[in-house]
Design an enzyme around this catalytic site. Structure first.
Site, short mmCIF file in Angstrom:
data_model
loop_
_atom_site.label_atom_id
_atom_site.label_comp_id
_atom_site.label_asym_id
_atom_site.label_seq_id
_atom_site.Cartn_x
_atom_site.Cartn_y
_atom_site.Cartn_z
N GLY A 46 41.18 38.55 44.75
CA GLY A 46 41.14 39.76 45.56
C GLY A 46 40.00 40.64 45.10
O GLY A 46 39.51 40.49 43.97
N GLN A 51 35.49 48.56 43.71
CA GLN A 51 34.97 47.72 42.60
C GLN A 51 33.48 47.42 42.75
O GLN A 51 32.82 47.05 41.78
CB GLN A 51 35.75 46.41 42.50
CG GLN A 51 37.22 46.62 42.13
CD GLN A 51 37.95 45.30 42.01
OE1 GLN A 51 38.48 44.79 42.99
NE2 GLN A 51 37.97 44.73 40.82
N CYS A 91 41.71 41.67 35.85
CA CYS A 91 40.96 42.41 36.86
C CYS A 91 39.47 42.18 36.65
O CYS A 91 39.00 42.22 35.51
CB CYS A 91 41.28 43.90 36.76
SG CYS A 91 40.42 44.90 37.99
N LEU A 92 38.76 41.95 37.74
CA LEU A 92 37.31 41.74 37.65
C LEU A 92 36.60 42.99 37.10
O LEU A 92 35.48 42.90 36.64
CB LEU A 92 36.74 41.36 39.02
CG LEU A 92 37.30 40.07 39.64
CD1 LEU A 92 36.70 39.84 41.02
CD2 LEU A 92 37.07 38.87 38.75
N HIS A 134 48.02 45.21 43.48
CA HIS A 134 46.89 45.41 42.55
C HIS A 134 45.68 45.98 43.29
O HIS A 134 45.05 46.95 42.83
CB HIS A 134 46.57 44.07 41.88
CG HIS A 134 45.37 44.06 40.98
ND1 HIS A 134 45.46 43.85 39.62
CD2 HIS A 134 44.04 44.22 41.24
CE1 HIS A 134 44.25 43.89 39.09
NE2 HIS A 134 43.37 44.10 40.06
N GLU A 135 45.39 45.41 44.47
CA GLU A 135 44.21 45.86 45.24
C GLU A 135 44.41 47.26 45.82
O GLU A 135 43.49 48.08 45.82
CB GLU A 135 43.87 44.87 46.36
CG GLU A 135 43.60 43.44 45.93
CD GLU A 135 42.61 43.30 44.80
OE1 GLU A 135 41.79 44.22 44.59
OE2 GLU A 135 42.68 42.28 44.10
N HIS A 138 43.69 49.94 43.46
CA HIS A 138 42.26 50.26 43.31
C HIS A 138 41.83 51.35 44.29
O HIS A 138 40.99 52.19 43.97
CB HIS A 138 41.39 49.01 43.57
CG HIS A 138 41.22 48.09 42.39
ND1 HIS A 138 40.62 48.49 41.22
CD2 HIS A 138 41.54 46.78 42.21
CE1 HIS A 138 40.59 47.47 40.37
NE2 HIS A 138 41.14 46.40 40.95
O1 GNR Z 1 41.29 37.71 40.37
C1 GNR Z 1 42.25 38.43 40.12
N1 GNR Z 1 43.39 37.86 39.63
C2 GNR Z 1 44.59 38.55 39.51
C3 GNR Z 1 45.59 37.98 38.73
C4 GNR Z 1 46.81 38.61 38.58
C5 GNR Z 1 47.03 39.81 39.20
C6 GNR Z 1 46.04 40.41 39.95
C7 GNR Z 1 44.83 39.79 40.12
S1 GNR Z 1 43.59 40.50 41.09
C8 GNR Z 1 42.15 39.89 40.31
C9 GNR Z 1 40.90 40.30 41.05
C10 GNR Z 1 40.74 41.80 40.99
O2 GNR Z 1 40.43 42.40 40.00
N2 GNR Z 1 41.01 42.47 42.08
O3 GNR Z 1 40.94 43.81 42.09
NI NI Z 2 41.28 44.46 40.08
#
Ligand code: GNR
Ligand code: NI
Length: 169
Positions: A46, A51, A91-92, A134-135, A138
């Site tokens: 995601g 980001q 998270c990236l 999670h997204e 953000h």
């Molecule tokens: O690539 C991603 N893997 C992930 C693994 C577990 C819970 C959430 C994520 S999202 C993350 C990519 C990201 O940072 N999206 O904002």
């Molecule tokens: Ni993230």
């Protein structure tokens, strides 16, 4: 299509609140394509627009193994949140490949728009539900590490600073 630069914690721009999208034009479609390219490049499931330092309510998700389940989520809102689950998240935008367990809803329904401006719903469980939460965090300036104790977060911060110093020398 362009791979964009992903900004990282503790960049304060990650805390900005994203604005709703009001114009559904060719520029938006281009931005969405760039987001998919950037996400795949970094092997993410995601990516949220903030980001890449674009503070608009745009998210792309693909939890498949073969780039076959592209989802575009614009101007989202939760209409259902229930149950409980959690995994070790990463998270990236968080350096050092840091991972930590986060408690999330197991089932969510989100109402949102696609890149054409059409309204639709996503009914999601398990990993997709976790990724959506999670997204969408953000978009509100929230990172998964914000759910950790300040002790753990500060320890991570000092490790990041140490690594930055190491890379400069
Ligand atoms: O690539 C991603 N893997 C992930 C693994 C577990 C819970 C959430 C994520 S999202 C993350 C990519 C990201 O940072 N999206 O904002
Ligand atoms: Ni993230």
């Amino acid at each position: 299509m362009t791979v964009r630069t992903v900004i990282k914690f503790p960049n304060p721009n990650l805390k900005k609140i994203s604005e709703p999208v009001t114009v559904f034009d060719e520029n938006l479609k281009q931005l969405v394509q760039d987001m998919f390219e950037t996400m795949y490049e970094d092997k993410g499931i995601g990516l949220a627009a903030p980001q890449i330092d674009v503070h608009k309510q745009i998210v792309v998700i693909d939890t498949s193994e073969d780039k076959s389940e592209q989802r575009v989520i614009i101007n989202p809102r939760f209409i259902l949140e229930e149950g409980e689950t959690g995994i070790e998240e990463g998270c990236l935008s968080v350096p050092l490949d840091y991972r930590a367990y986060v408690k999330r809803f197991e089932h969510v329904i989100v109402e949102c728009q696609n890149e054409k401006g059409e309204t639709y719903q996503i009914d999601a469980h398990d990993l997709l539900a976790i990724c959506i939460q999670h997204e969408l965090d953000h978009l509100k300036g929230v990172l998964f590490i914000d759910y950790l104790s300040s002790l753990k977060r500060n320890l991570l911060l000092s490790k990041i600073k140490k690594e930055e110093r190491r890379n400069r020398k």
